[in-house]
Design a protein around this motif. Structure first.
Motif, mmCIF file in Angstrom:
data_model
loop_
_atom_site.group_PDB
_atom_site.id
_atom_site.type_symbol
_atom_site.label_atom_id
_atom_site.label_comp_id
_atom_site.label_asym_id
_atom_site.label_seq_id
_atom_site.Cartn_x
_atom_site.Cartn_y
_atom_site.Cartn_z
ATOM 1 N N PRO B 37 0.325 -1.275 -0.188
ATOM 2 C CA PRO B 37 -0.138 -0.175 0.366
ATOM 3 C C PRO B 37 0.434 1.485 -0.270
ATOM 4 C CG PRO B 37 0.167 -1.185 2.172
ATOM 5 C CD PRO B 37 1.117 -1.986 1.254
ATOM 6 N N SER B 38 -0.039 2.939 -0.462
ATOM 7 C CA SER B 38 0.752 3.421 0.543
ATOM 8 C C SER B 38 1.933 3.716 1.141
ATOM 9 C CB SER B 38 0.107 4.368 -0.483
ATOM 10 O OG SER B 38 0.749 6.403 -1.208
ATOM 11 N N GLY B 39 3.286 5.014 1.017
ATOM 12 C CA GLY B 39 3.601 4.155 2.318
ATOM 13 C C GLY B 39 4.435 3.651 2.824
ATOM 14 N N LYS B 42 8.039 0.956 -0.342
ATOM 15 C CA LYS B 42 8.607 0.675 -1.596
ATOM 16 C C LYS B 42 9.363 1.634 -2.669
ATOM 17 C CE LYS B 42 4.349 0.945 -3.721
ATOM 18 N NZ LYS B 42 3.461 1.157 -2.549
ATOM 19 N N THR B 43 9.677 2.793 -2.972
ATOM 20 C CA THR B 43 10.049 3.476 -3.600
ATOM 21 C C THR B 43 11.367 4.111 -2.912
ATOM 22 O OG1 THR B 43 8.120 5.106 -4.504
ATOM 23 C CG2 THR B 43 10.567 5.714 -4.266
ATOM 24 N N THR B 44 11.657 4.421 -1.152
ATOM 25 C CA THR B 44 12.698 4.031 -0.655
ATOM 26 C C THR B 44 13.615 2.871 -1.288
ATOM 27 O OG1 THR B 44 11.507 5.460 0.702
ATOM 28 C CG2 THR B 44 13.638 4.474 1.655
ATOM 29 N N THR B 45 12.705 1.775 -0.853
ATOM 30 C CA THR B 45 13.736 0.189 -1.303
ATOM 31 C C THR B 45 14.827 0.426 -2.990
ATOM 32 O OG1 THR B 45 12.251 -0.735 -0.281
ATOM 33 C CG2 THR B 45 13.448 -2.284 -1.074
#
Ligand SMILES: Nc1ncnc2c1ncn2[C@@H]1O[C@H](COP(=O)(O)OP(=O)(O)OP(=O)(O)O)[C@@H](O)[C@H]1O
Ligand SMILES: [Mg+2]
Lengths: 298, 373
Positions: B37-39, B42-45
């Motif tokens: 889910p959002s937040g 994922k993007t950080t990884t």
């Protein structure tokens, strides 16, 4: 659109619109259109300033002006001043904007301090600079002597080419904050992802500046350069207060020449002719500027 | 061999921990989706893999190399950004050629390489356009092209399809699957769309609140969700989960609902548990459970029916089009006892004993199958 096509409501709005822009149009006519037309009108007379009386001379003011060496040398000085101070403004301004765009401590404090020269009144700024340049008490000469760069105080404002250089420097100091603000505003809108993509594509800091930052700044720089070129070209108070056009006429730009003709030589007609020629020259810049902004809107 | 390994990676922003102690082993050539889910981080990884963000602790390895201190340009990765991040003043051709230029590939070779990629992505005719003159899907392909042209070891993609309309998304999904099969490169794909993850990935890493919940093939995460979160997250409509208790005799009770569980198949220690049931495991017509029909949603090829029961509360069932009860009617329904999922009441862990299934498909098998196609 013909008025007949308008519905009563639209007509009411149109009337309201006219009422609302009316005052602005009146003021605009009073302070811009009227002086402009009267300057052109005056330039066709030979007028004695104190009495404002004179006779019709037609275009002979212009003929005289173009034949005069003083006009051409002032124009040349004007161009050197504009190009010189503008170049320094852009270099300092963009450089400073890049520095202030970094994450650093006291960033907002630094951002407000940098605006100081732009907001301080020209008279005050010039007074301060004249003290700095002073050959007896000035701190610049103190440093020159102290470091041993010269054993004589430098005459910053009274000799050439120092005087023109000093004027250019003070002009750059006074107006570079404008470049900083405009550039900084643009820098903040460049998406981070462009820099990140460039990093992944293998671009180092210098390549990122030339391939991401500079192309993004291009449009705003064009506008800054045109605006500042127009403003610097017609700069009067800073130069007049700093050197008065001297030594002799070596820092005399056209605005100073206009002033001299009008109030020292009492030739209002001639002064108007100079002013009109200067306006024609600046018109070139303005047309370029307007073209440019229209292009961007398309 | 370019395995991508995250070893005990943690990322904190100030006092906030975006990624908790993440262990992830992505095999060479594998297509792994980071789903959550959002937040959830994922993007950080992904950004840590790219080198745009640095882990607070832990190691990242790409191939044989620990890349913690390697800048993004030297990691031999390519990334496709959610916003595409095309250079606005460069043409399509210049955009694609840029990574080559920065790596000192001679001009002559560059042209050929760009042409090849442009042809692959059907960008030939758009070569001289600026990004602004392209549609979303075309921009997306240019962004892909810029990533492909260098032939990096690892592709990182951050929700590359999220800006596209449904039809184009389906099309690009197929293109990406094909591309992965053709190139056989390791791909890490961030998405919050489970359909994308299920259809494209060899394995899915499901994350929640900065923690890895499960790493498994689409089959595994669907059929053997490791915990209650995964069970509820994967599947559309989502799994029915009812809280209840297990008694000493391995009977599950929730209100008036009761069912005996086989101790062979479930860890039946008594205590609070949750019972999970996929919508397709509920049949309408005959069975022990009386339910009132609340909503009928025909989708064309099946019906989604929301039922109200005594013990299990609201249940979502998925039925064939022919089965179409009227709203308000009371129907009998049965449940497929083989399809039950049991979760721990305290920590949500899966308590089925079928865990042999989780390791059934050898890891990377699907990738090999795809490669050989
Ligand atoms: N630079 C940052 N500073 C502080 N917190 C951050 C920063 N970047 C991300 N976070 C936080 O870390 C958490 C994970 O963010 P991340 O961008 O990885 O989420 P995500 O899983 O990609 O979500 P989405 O699906 O919405 O893109 C979020 O709670 C976010 O607020
Ligand atoms: Mg994200």
């Amino acid at each position: 659109m013909a008025t007949a096509d308008l519905s009563p409501l639209e007509r009411k709005y149109a009337r309201l619109g006219i009422v609302l822009i009316g005052p602005t149009v009146l003021v605009f006519c009073a302070v811009i259109v009227y002086p402009l037309i009267s300057a052109i009108y005056l330039s066709l007379f030979s007028i004695y300033t104190p009495t404002l009386e004179g006779e019709w001379v037609g275009l002979s003011n212009y003929a005289e002006l173009l034949a005069k060496g003083e006009f051409w040398s002032s124009l040349w000085t004007n161009i050197i001043w504009t190009v010189g101070t503008l170049t320094l403004q852009i270099l300092f301004g963009v450089g400073m904007a890049l520095i202030l765009h970094q994450n650093m401590i006291f960033r907002s404090l630094a951002r407000s301090l940098i605006l100081f020269p732009y907001f301080v009144s020209t008279v005050v700024a010039v007074l301060v600079w004249r003290w700095l340049f002073n050959d007896l008490y000035g701190i610049l000469n103190h440093f020159v002597m102290w470091t041993g760069a010269s054993d004589m105080p430098v005459d910053w404002l009274g000799s050439m080419p120092n005087a023109l250089l000093s004027v250019i420097l003070v002009g750059a100091w006074k107006y570079f904050p404008f470049v900083v603000i405009a550039t900084l505003a643009r820098l903040q809108t460049i998406p981070d992802s462009l820099y990140e993509a460039a990093k992944i594509d293998g671009a180092g800091p210098i390549a990122r500046f030339f391939d991401v930052t500079l192309p993004q700044l291009r449009d705003v720089l064009v506008v800054i350069i045109m605006l500042r070129a127009i403003w610097d070209f017609k700069e009067f108070d800073l130069i007049y207060l700093l050197t008065g056009g001297g030594p002799v006429t070596s820092t005399q730009t056209i605005p100073l020449l206009v002033y001299k003709e009008a109030f020292a030589l009492n030739q209002m007609g001639m002064a108007s002719a100079y002013a009109v020629v200067m306006m024609a020259l600046m018109l070139v810049f303005m047309i370029l500027y307007i073209r440019r902004t229209q292009e961007n809107e398309l | 061999m370019t395995d991508v390994i995250l070893d005990q990676v943690e990322k904190r922003f100030g006092s906030f921990t975006a990624v908790h102690c993440l262990d992830l082993h992505i095999k060479s050539g594998e297509f792994v989706a980071l789903l959550g889910p959002s937040g959830c981080g994922k993007t950080t990884t992904l950004r840590m893999l790219a080198g745009l963000e640095f882990p607070t602790s832990g190691d990242i390895r790409i191939g044989e190399r620990t890349v913690n201190d390697v800048p993004p340009g030297k990691r031999d990765i390519a990334m496709v950004f959610q916003s595409y991040a095309l250079y606005p003043h460069m043409t399509v051709e210049q955009n694609i050629a840029y990574p080559l230029k920065k790596r000192g590939v001679p001009l002559a070779e560059r042209g050929a390489m760009v042409s090849k990629v442009a042809e692959l992505l059907q960008l030939d005719e758009l070569k001289d356009r600026k990004p602004k003159q392209l549609s979303g899907g075309q921009q997306q392909r240019v962004a892909l092209g810029r990533a492909l042209v260098r032939d990096p070891k690892v592709f990182l993609l951050d929700e590359p399809l999220s800006n596209l309309d449904a039809k184009l998304r389906a099309y690009m999904r197929a293109e990406l699957i094909e591309l992965h099969a053709r190139l056989g490169r390791t791909m890490v794909y961030v998405t919050h769309d489970q359909l994308e993850a299920m259809t494209m990935a060899d394995r899915i890493a499901i994350m929640n609140e900065g923690r890895l919940q499960q790493l498994g093939t689409p089959d595994e995460v669907y059929n053997c969700p490791a915990n209650r979160f995964v069970a509820g997250f994967i599947g559309q409509p989502s799994m029915n989960i009812a809280d209840g208790t297990l008694d000493e005799t391995a009977r599950f009770r929730a209100g008036s609902f009761e069912i005996g569980l086989d101790p062979e198949r479930f860890d039946t220690r008594p205590g609070p548990v949750a019972l999970g049931l996929r919508p397709e495991a509920i049949s309408i017509g005959a069975g022990p459970i009386a339910a009132r029909v609340r909503v009928v949603e025909p989708t064309g090829h099946e019906n989604i029916i929301i039922l109200e029961t005594d013990g299990l509360g609201a249940l979502t069932a998925r039925t064939a089009v022919q089965v179409r009860p009227t709203v308000g009617e009371t129907v009998q329904c049965g449940i497929d006892a083989d399809a039950l999922h049991l979760f721990d009441g305290a920590d949500g862990r899966r308590r089925n004993r079928d865990d042999s299934m989780v390791t059934q498909t050898p890891v990377g098998e699907r990738a090999k199958v795809k490669e050989s196609q």
